[in-house]
Design a protein around this motif. Structure first.
Motif, short mmCIF file in Angstrom:
data_model
loop_
_atom_site.label_atom_id
_atom_site.label_comp_id
_atom_site.label_asym_id
_atom_site.label_seq_id
_atom_site.Cartn_x
_atom_site.Cartn_y
_atom_site.Cartn_z
N HIS A 50 0.55 -1.29 0.17
CA HIS A 50 0.46 0.04 0.62
C HIS A 50 0.49 0.85 0.06
O HIS A 50 0.53 2.22 -0.86
N VAL A 72 1.00 -7.21 -10.65
CA VAL A 72 -0.27 -8.08 -11.18
C VAL A 72 0.69 -9.24 -10.11
O VAL A 72 -1.16 -9.79 -9.56
N CYS A 74 1.11 -9.30 -6.93
CA CYS A 74 1.71 -8.85 -5.12
C CYS A 74 0.14 -8.73 -4.73
O CYS A 74 -1.28 -8.63 -5.51
N PRO A 75 0.09 -8.88 -3.54
CA PRO A 75 -1.07 -7.95 -2.99
C PRO A 75 -1.68 -7.35 -3.10
O PRO A 75 -3.08 -7.48 -2.65
N TRP A 76 -1.18 -6.29 -2.99
CA TRP A 76 -1.91 -4.86 -3.60
C TRP A 76 -2.40 -4.71 -4.66
O TRP A 76 -2.43 -3.41 -4.77
N PHE A 77 -1.63 -5.36 -5.71
CA PHE A 77 -2.66 -4.88 -7.33
C PHE A 77 -4.01 -4.58 -7.20
O PHE A 77 -3.77 -3.72 -8.08
N PRO A 78 -5.04 -5.37 -6.72
CA PRO A 78 -6.00 -4.78 -6.51
C PRO A 78 -6.15 -3.18 -6.22
O PRO A 78 -7.33 -2.29 -7.01
N GLU A 79 -5.59 -2.74 -5.54
CA GLU A 79 -5.80 -1.70 -5.70
C GLU A 79 -4.85 -0.06 -6.43
O GLU A 79 -6.24 0.65 -7.19
N ASP A 82 -7.41 -0.80 -9.23
CA ASP A 82 -8.88 -0.09 -9.31
C ASP A 82 -8.31 1.39 -9.45
O ASP A 82 -9.31 1.85 -10.36
N ARG A 106 5.53 -11.50 1.27
CA ARG A 106 6.06 -12.96 -0.20
C ARG A 106 4.17 -12.52 -1.23
O ARG A 106 3.30 -12.62 -0.57
N PRO A 112 -1.66 -21.06 -12.38
CA PRO A 112 -1.32 -21.76 -11.01
C PRO A 112 0.20 -22.55 -10.57
O PRO A 112 1.30 -22.52 -11.52
N LEU A 113 0.09 -22.86 -9.41
CA LEU A 113 1.83 -23.32 -8.93
C LEU A 113 2.13 -24.46 -9.82
O LEU A 113 3.49 -24.66 -10.01
N LYS A 115 1.59 -25.08 -13.28
CA LYS A 115 1.77 -24.64 -14.33
C LYS A 115 2.81 -24.15 -14.49
O LYS A 115 3.49 -24.16 -15.09
N LYS A 151 -4.68 -11.69 -16.26
CA LYS A 151 -5.07 -11.03 -14.91
C LYS A 151 -5.28 -9.28 -15.01
O LYS A 151 -6.24 -9.11 -14.08
N MET A 155 -9.11 -7.61 -14.78
CA MET A 155 -9.19 -6.43 -13.69
C MET A 155 -8.91 -4.92 -14.95
O MET A 155 -9.98 -3.85 -13.20
#
Lengths: 313, 313
Positions: A50, A72, A74-79, A82, A106, A112-113, A115, A151, A155
């Motif tokens: 963030h 893409v 990373c955990p804060w990609f949705p923020e 948006d 991390r 998928p893992l 793949k 992805k 999004m």
């Protein structure tokens, strides 16, 4: 410091060579004279935390940067996705990511893992680092890059360019560079290819096609410079910017609790490092240096138009 | 408020019934008299953000909580796993996670995406929520829970118990409860099973085996209570704690930039909510209420010993 200065002079040479050719230079194709100094001020790593998102958005909106790329997986990609969706004019690329280089914070791949087995460690995270023993399968890289692009598109992000976290796709081998180039071509997106890297990584020049757009140089902070010399390096680089297209690759964040914790195992590209970048590129001094040196800002969106323009008859 | 008060009285009834039986009560098996008031002060959601980790570690070290559970698929799990590894006496369970309930900050499963298709959305995140149309395949749940347990063990966590993020595995249906119970049995770990939930979720009582340990009640903050009434509710609950084993399920974090951003789309279980929990359970008032009411703290480690003890001859 030395490395950076050497880099700049090597690039000036490269530029002089190219500018003496018959073809239009990139700055001319972009509508500027041959001696124009064009600059992309580009923040990397959006989406990672963030703190990075908040500082980068602040710099984007206040004119400290004019371009950035998004991680893409990373955990804060949705923020930031948006934000990108609601700011379709922002010059956002994808910072294609194959590593998860921190210790306490991390992320895994977008695919998928099972793949992309060569890209992940025993705990399902993208590798912390690649050693000589790490066999990275280019097929896995292709699967992962396609998953990241898909992805991002799903999004609502409409990227203007592609680049590569930690330059893994540019500075490892020909096979990995071919993958990002192929994904760029398929999506009609320019890829970061600075002429300044050709000497050290000759496979770059050998792999690109006539359609690819080559910029002149990247200037970025490397480990080893004392914090108090930070602004001097950027000032000197701006005062001696050669004609052509330069990208400043910078890393913004606030040195807050989240960022300090996420990067606490080493100072390089850490919280204070990123706060220093934020402070310089948010400063009036930076804006003044741009004006004094007659530097024009351009974005990857414009480079993409050059790449995708039909050839002149 | 009403709901919580009703819950407490329902549980007192349940307790009275059980305490009149011939069998030893859980508090007796734990070495306390039948009328002892035993409490686990349990923080959920460790691993979800740095803010949650930092506040929960602070509360653990200062005696505000004495137990917690960790979310394995979350980005900050490595930080808390590292802490767990270096603090092997801490009473850490796994907060088995099947949802990614926030908007701007999200995570995927521990298992490969394509092995748990019913658990993930189109972008590869665990579902934001489950609607009536969401078909959750218990086989996928089993795959994912096994992946979370395996990853925790591989990263050095030695869990003392299992519970379930948002109570999805307890309060959805018999099939999902069977999965967590099976995973608990296989790993010889106690699972959070409060008698207080039996009336609303009758499948719980029908599914447990004689080896499972049943605690009396869970007390947790529900949406709807005004912030200024927060401490009153906890104080009243402590002043009227019935004999038996109670777990306070609380949610700690600092109301800092990271936590505010991660939870900004709704106030429930948000940054301010968690800061209020942190403030109450870190207070001298809480410690005084424990003493005044002769409440003894116990952990899941002790409950695990009861569960795994050989039956008395």
């Amino acid at each position: 410091m030395k490395r950076c200065v050497l880099l700049v002079s090597a690039l000036c040479t490269a530029f002089s060579f190219s500018s003496q050719g018959q073809e239009k230079t990139l700055q001319e194709k972009l509508g500027y004279p041959r001696d124009a100094k064009l600059l992309i001020v580009h923040a990397d790593d959006l989406g990672v935390t963030h703190s990075v998102n908040a500082a980068s958005i602040k710099a984007l909106e206040s004119g400290g940067i004019n371009s950035a790329s998004l991680m893409v997986p990373c955990p804060w990609f949705p923020e930031i996705a948006d934000y990108a969706k609601s700011h379709p004019d922002a010059d956002f690329g994808l910072h294609l990511t194959l590593t998860s280089e921190r210790v306490y914070y991390r992320w895994g791949p977008a695919a998928p893992l099972d793949k992309v087995p060569s890209l992940v460690d025993a705990n399902g995270y993208l590798h912390h680092d690649w050693s000589a023993e790490t066999h990275i399968d280019p097929k896995d890289v292709e699967t992962e890059l396609r998953a990241q692009v898909a992805k991002a598109l799903a999004m609502g992000v409409k990227p203007t360019h592609l680049d590569s976290h930690q330059n893994r796709l540019f500075q490892t081998n020909k096979e990995l560079f071919e993958v990002i180039l192929r994904v760029g071509h398929e999506n009609q997106l320019p890829v970061l290819i600075p002429r300044g890297w050709f000497a050290e990584f000759p496979f770059l020049e050998k792999t690109i096609t006539p359609n690819d757009v080559v910029i002149d140089q990247v200037i970025t902070m490397e480990p080893g410079l004392a914090p108090e010399k930070w602004n001097d390096l950027y000032r000197d680089a701006l005062n001696h910017l050669p004609p052509g297209v330069t990208e400043f690759v910078i890393h913004l964040a606030y040195a807050d609790d989240e960022m300090k914790a996420a990067t606490r195992e080493r100072a390089t590209w850490g919280a204070e490092w990123r706060q220093r970048d934020f402070d310089f590129f948010s400063s009036a001094a930076f804006q003044r240096l741009l004006r004094e040196n007659n530097i024009h800002l351009i974005t990857w969106r414009e480079i993409g138009r050059v790449m995708n323009a039909k050839p002149e008859k």
